[in-house]
Write a protein that holds these residues in place. Structure first.
Motif, short mmCIF file in Angstrom:
data_model
loop_
_atom_site.label_atom_id
_atom_site.label_comp_id
_atom_site.label_asym_id
_atom_site.label_seq_id
_atom_site.Cartn_x
_atom_site.Cartn_y
_atom_site.Cartn_z
N UNK A 31 10.20 16.95 5.99
CA UNK A 31 10.67 17.97 5.04
C UNK A 31 10.07 17.79 3.65
N UNK A 32 9.17 16.83 3.51
CA UNK A 32 8.48 16.66 2.23
C UNK A 32 8.96 15.51 1.36
N UNK A 33 9.95 14.75 1.82
CA UNK A 33 10.41 13.59 1.06
C UNK A 33 9.43 12.45 1.28
N UNK A 34 8.98 11.85 0.21
CA UNK A 34 8.08 10.70 0.32
C UNK A 34 8.89 9.49 0.77
N UNK A 35 8.55 8.93 1.93
CA UNK A 35 9.25 7.77 2.47
C UNK A 35 8.27 6.60 2.45
N UNK A 36 8.69 5.52 1.78
CA UNK A 36 7.76 4.42 1.49
C UNK A 36 8.38 3.09 1.89
N UNK A 37 7.57 2.24 2.49
CA UNK A 37 7.96 0.87 2.83
C UNK A 37 7.23 -0.10 1.91
N UNK A 38 7.94 -1.06 1.38
CA UNK A 38 7.36 -2.10 0.53
C UNK A 38 6.40 -2.96 1.35
N UNK A 39 5.16 -3.04 0.91
CA UNK A 39 4.14 -3.78 1.65
C UNK A 39 4.50 -5.26 1.79
N UNK A 40 4.96 -5.88 0.72
CA UNK A 40 5.32 -7.30 0.78
C UNK A 40 6.41 -7.54 1.82
N UNK A 41 7.38 -6.64 1.88
CA UNK A 41 8.50 -6.78 2.82
C UNK A 41 8.05 -6.52 4.26
N UNK A 42 7.23 -5.51 4.45
CA UNK A 42 6.68 -5.21 5.78
C UNK A 42 5.90 -6.41 6.30
N UNK A 43 5.09 -6.99 5.44
CA UNK A 43 4.32 -8.17 5.83
C UNK A 43 5.22 -9.36 6.13
N UNK A 44 6.22 -9.56 5.29
CA UNK A 44 7.13 -10.70 5.45
C UNK A 44 7.87 -10.62 6.80
#
Length: 112
Positions: free
Chosen positions: A68-81
């Motif tokens: 629906x157009x909402x920017x959904x973002x994952x923290x790179x440091x956390x994804x890697x961790x």
């Protein structure tokens, strides 16, 4: 909500029973996606990145919000961790500078 960023710092909403907290968080996003005025972005950090994985029922709602157009973002440091990059069902990976930029433009609502 359109002038807000939701910061998700956990894979559950509130303290206490994990299963209850996961259910409450799913309800939050189920109701949020039904609104006309959606947030500008959702930024997931720490264990909040688990909400973006196939293992979380919340990921379905976050994917719909993204569609629906909402920017959904994952923290790179956390994804890697947490080593979940290959498990993400929604969102894109970005760093803390992105969150800082969003926080400078929008009011931040923290979900923890």
């Amino acid at each position: 909500m359109k002038n807000k960023v939701i910061l998700v710092t956990s894979d559950q909403l509130g303290k206490g029973d994990k299963e209850l907290g996961e259910g409450v968080l799913e309800t939050f996003f189920t109701l949020l996606k039904q609104r006309e005025d959606l947030p500008a972005a959702i930024f997931c950090m720490n264990s909040g990145v688990f909400t973006l994985t196939d293992d979380s029922f919340v990921s379905v709602h976050l994917k719909e919000l993204e569609d629906k157009g909402v920017e959904v973002i994952a923290c790179k440091t956390c994804v890697d961790y947490y080593e979940v990059e290959n498990k993400l069902a929604a969102g894109k990976i970005s760093g803390m500078p992105t969150f800082i930029e969003l926080a400078s433009k929008y009011e931040v609502i923290t979900i923890s």
